[in-house]
Motif scaffolding. Sequence first.
Motif, PDB file in Angstrom:
ATOM      1  N   LEU A 136       0.834  -1.200   0.000  1.00  8.50           N
ATOM      2  CA  LEU A 136       0.000   0.000   0.000  1.00  8.50           C
ATOM      3  C   LEU A 136       0.870   1.252   0.000  1.00  8.50           C
ATOM      4  CD1 LEU A 136      -2.711  -0.969   2.662  1.00  8.50           C
ATOM      5  CD2 LEU A 136      -2.690  -1.477   0.212  1.00  8.50           C
ATOM      6  N   CYS A 137       0.418   2.247  -0.793  1.00  6.98           N
ATOM      7  CA  CYS A 137       1.088   3.547  -0.801  1.00  6.98           C
ATOM      8  C   CYS A 137       0.163   4.669  -0.337  1.00  6.98           C
ATOM      9  CB  CYS A 137       1.600   3.871  -2.209  1.00  6.98           C
ATOM     10  SG  CYS A 137       3.029   2.870  -2.695  1.00  6.98           S
ATOM     11  N   ASN A 138      -1.139   4.358  -0.247  1.00 12.66           N
ATOM     12  CA  ASN A 138      -2.119   5.342   0.222  1.00 12.66           C
ATOM     13  C   ASN A 138      -2.891   4.704   1.373  1.00 12.66           C
ATOM     14  OD1 ASN A 138      -3.833   7.545   0.427  1.00 12.66           O
ATOM     15  ND2 ASN A 138      -5.190   6.829  -1.211  1.00 12.66           N
ATOM     16  N   PHE A 139      -3.278   5.519   2.362  1.00 10.92           N
ATOM     17  CA  PHE A 139      -3.921   4.961   3.556  1.00 10.92           C
ATOM     18  C   PHE A 139      -5.201   5.712   3.913  1.00 10.92           C
ATOM     19  CE2 PHE A 139       0.609   4.178   3.696  1.00 10.92           C
ATOM     20  CZ  PHE A 139       0.660   2.816   3.960  1.00 10.92           C
ATOM     21  N   THR A 140      -5.829   6.287   2.893  1.00 10.50           N
ATOM     22  CA  THR A 140      -7.077   7.030   3.100  1.00 10.50           C
ATOM     23  C   THR A 140      -8.094   6.632   2.047  1.00 10.50           C
ATOM     24  OG1 THR A 140      -5.881   8.931   4.010  1.00 10.50           O
ATOM     25  CG2 THR A 140      -8.134   9.307   3.261  1.00 10.50           C
ATOM     26  N   GLU A 187      -7.410   1.729  -4.852  1.00 12.97           N
ATOM     27  CA  GLU A 187      -6.698   3.006  -4.949  1.00 12.97           C
ATOM     28  C   GLU A 187      -5.637   3.148  -3.863  1.00 12.97           C
ATOM     29  OE1 GLU A 187      -9.709   5.973  -4.801  1.00 12.97           O
ATOM     30  OE2 GLU A 187     -10.761   5.243  -6.587  1.00 12.97           O
ATOM     31  N   LEU A 188      -5.680   2.268  -2.864  1.00  7.10           N
ATOM     32  CA  LEU A 188      -4.665   2.290  -1.814  1.00  7.10           C
ATOM     33  C   LEU A 188      -3.374   1.619  -2.263  1.00  7.10           C
ATOM     34  CD1 LEU A 188      -6.875   1.169   1.228  1.00  7.10           C
ATOM     35  CD2 LEU A 188      -6.410   3.511   0.482  1.00  7.10           C
ATOM     36  N   GLN A 189      -3.464   0.788  -3.268  1.00  6.25           N
ATOM     37  CA  GLN A 189      -2.334  -0.029  -3.681  1.00  6.25           C
ATOM     38  C   GLN A 189      -1.332   0.772  -4.511  1.00  6.25           C
ATOM     39  OE1 GLN A 189      -4.281  -3.290  -5.670  1.00  6.25           O
ATOM     40  NE2 GLN A 189      -5.380  -3.923  -3.817  1.00  6.25           N
ATOM     41  N   CYS A 190      -0.077   0.472  -4.327  1.00  8.01           N
ATOM     42  CA  CYS A 190       0.990   1.197  -5.024  1.00  8.01           C
ATOM     43  C   CYS A 190       0.914   0.984  -6.541  1.00  8.01           C
ATOM     44  CB  CYS A 190       2.357   0.738  -4.520  1.00  8.01           C
ATOM     45  SG  CYS A 190       2.651   1.084  -2.773  1.00  8.01           S
ATOM     46  N   ILE A 191       0.597  -0.228  -6.945  1.00  6.75           N
ATOM     47  CA  ILE A 191       0.511  -0.562  -8.376  1.00  6.75           C
ATOM     48  C   ILE A 191      -0.892  -1.070  -8.674  1.00  6.75           C
ATOM     49  CG2 ILE A 191       1.431  -1.999 -10.222  1.00  6.75           C
ATOM     50  CD1 ILE A 191       4.051  -2.177  -8.674  1.00  6.75           C
TER      51      ILE A 191
END
Length: 307
Positions: free
Chosen positions: A166-170, A182-186
């Motif tokens: 994960l790259c996003n946490f919201t 949409e939380l995933q980096c790829i």
Amino acid sequence: MDDEPNVTYITLNGYVDVHKYRYLYFCVMFMLFIVIICFNVTIVCLIWIHKNLHEPMYIFIAALLLNSVLYSTTMYPKLLIDFLSEKQIISYSACLFQFFLYYTLNSSEFLLLAAMSYDRYVSICKPLHYPNIMRKTNMSILLFFSWSVPACHVTVPVMLSAETKLCNFTINGIFCNNAIYELQCIQSDALNLYGLISLLDLVVLPMAFIVFTYTKIFIITNRSGKEVRKKAAETCLPHLLVLFSFFCLSVLVSIARVEDNLPETARLIMTLQMFSYHALFNPLIYGIKMKDISKHLRSLLCPSKII
């Protein structure tokens, strides 16, 4: 030495003025939750208790209402906790579990409605074969696949997402839906493709089957006598009303999900409607429109008036 597990938390930022209206939100949604459970469980218990309601049509109604109870009991508690919490957060593992339950139970709704349309099709278009076709074994198989097929479909993206970085946490919402991608980096093309296949299997095909069966019912009843048309209207109209409301609600939720220019307050209201409207509407329709259920319901509420 404290060994705390490395838990990833996701912030749910879809709440509007939750600190200002937290008790209003909580009271309204808690009352709706209680009413939903009472309404649905009452109809299910009536079908369970009275032997004259132990027919496929009523069993499918009970399954549909039970699905609403399961959906409400898995979604409302977290919603109510968030209203009273300082921070609206959820662990990523719990988020995936909520994702699994949300899509499994919503997809089961489509398959149960398809099974109900098939039951009405056989009853009206092939009445002489109805006892053989809609036996308890066949009915149990339809119910089993209505819940197991969506669960198997949804398990795949849950397992794949559990191993993704994960790259996003919201999440811009109040619960975990496909926004978790949409939380995933790829962004996974395989997951997107699988989502389209699941949409085809769990929504498009059941809806096409429902349209086919009710078209055949309309053709047959249009050629038949007044009594057949009356019977068809009495048993099919409640199902069609429930189907129409569920379809409209699904469209509404989709709009709230993809429309970026929608005000946050409107998005929140539309999302909360998804949690309450359909689960309240179903037992009311079946309690009022289905004659045998309505009779038992009146005897339960007003026993002194029943001779």
